[in-house]
Design an enzyme around this catalytic site. Structure first.
Site, short mmCIF file in Angstrom:
data_model
loop_
_atom_site.label_atom_id
_atom_site.label_comp_id
_atom_site.label_asym_id
_atom_site.label_seq_id
_atom_site.Cartn_x
_atom_site.Cartn_y
_atom_site.Cartn_z
N GLU A 71 0.81 -1.21 0.00
CA GLU A 71 0.00 0.00 0.00
C GLU A 71 0.85 1.27 0.00
O GLU A 71 0.49 2.26 -0.62
CB GLU A 71 -0.91 0.01 1.23
CG GLU A 71 -1.92 1.14 1.23
CD GLU A 71 -2.94 1.00 2.36
OE1 GLU A 71 -3.88 1.81 2.39
OE2 GLU A 71 -2.80 0.10 3.20
N ASP A 72 2.01 1.23 0.67
CA ASP A 72 2.75 2.48 0.92
C ASP A 72 4.11 2.59 0.23
O ASP A 72 4.78 3.61 0.36
CB ASP A 72 2.98 2.65 2.43
CG ASP A 72 1.67 2.85 3.19
OD1 ASP A 72 0.67 3.22 2.56
OD2 ASP A 72 1.65 2.60 4.42
#
Length: 276
Positions: A71-72
């Site tokens: 996600e990051d």
């Protein structure tokens, strides 16, 4: 120091796969900071320590370190699959999807009771592998422990969601100690004045009854030793949030609460349990 080498909190050596996952996550999160200003990798390492303390398997530990990478960071699910296998990739994917489900919901203040329950069911359904839910709970617990770094409005939002969704989720998984800690920390941000008042009340009552509690524990332990029962005995104090909920049932009358302190006795089988 935010990384203490290859040993777990319990002094056990980490596997090569877990060590490799730490290397990969550290490189992937390089340059990223938490709201506190600390390196972001502190968070995945903390989540790892939590699941290690819970005695989770190697795949869960690897996924715990990598849970935010897809996600990051630029790391992809395929990268994780190639290096760490299908099982880890599925766990990381499950945690990522749970995060998206949560972000897709409106503010918890607008939820109807049935919506909150549906959200809980949705989280359970999204985390089809129970280990996904466990990683997510470890992630939430560390975020709660470090909530002071966030602005007050965000603190309250995360705390309220933790109290109304994630603590009940821990309860459904029969993780009682986690539920208690999560609920108490969250409640201290949702209603800080009420939390402090009740904590002071518990401390005061506990101090008054401490001598009596020790006397009772001693008498019970002597009786169990005479019966040759193997046991563990300890006192426990009612949690702040639990007291808050119970007082609501009894018109805020503390004199009606009879289990503010209690003795907990653990034995090895049901027969001994009944005998105790």
């Amino acid at each position: 120091m935010w990384y203490n080498g290859s040993m777990t909190e319990k002094g056990q050596e980490r596997s090569e796969r877990v060590e490799r996952a730490i290397e990969v996550a550290t490189k992937a999160h390089e340059g990223q900071k938490r709201k506190s200003g600390e390196p972001y990798i502190i968070h995945p390492l903390a989540v790892l320590k939590i699941v290690e303390d819970w005695g989770m398997d190697e795949d869960t530990c690897v996924a715990a370190v990598l849970h935010d990478t897809v996600e990051d960071t630029e790391l992809t699910l395929e990268d994780i699959r190639k290096e760490f296998g299908e099982s880890v990739a599925k766990l990381v994917d499950g945690v990522t999807k749970m995060g998206k489900v949560r972000k897709g919901m409106k503010d918890i203040d607008t939820y109807l009771p049935e919506t909150k329950d549906n959200f809980l069911r949705l989280l359970v359904a999204t985390g089809s592998d129970i280990r996904v839910l466990i990683i997510k709970l470890a992630d939430r617990m560390h975020n709660l422990r470090t909530l002071s770094a966030l602005p007050p409005e965000q603190q309250k939002k995360i705390a309220k969601e933790s109290l109304e969704v994630f603590a009940p989720l821990a309860d459904r998984l029969n993780m009682g100690r986690l539920r208690v800690e999560m609920a108490d920390v969250a409640f201290s941000y949702v209603e800080p004045a009420r939390y402090q008042f009740l904590q002071n009340l518990i401390d005061e009552r506990n101090a008054q009854g401490e001598k009596k509690m020790k006397k009772i524990q001693g008498e019970v332990a002597e009786a169990l030793l005479r019966e040759k029962i193997k046991f563990e005995i300890s006192g426990r104090v009612k949690s702040v949030y639990s007291l808050h909920k119970k007082l609501a049932k009894y018109n805020q009358n503390i004199e009606e609460i009879y289990d503010l302190t209690a003795i907990r006795i653990i034995v090895s089988d049901i027969t001994d349990c009944y005998l105790v």
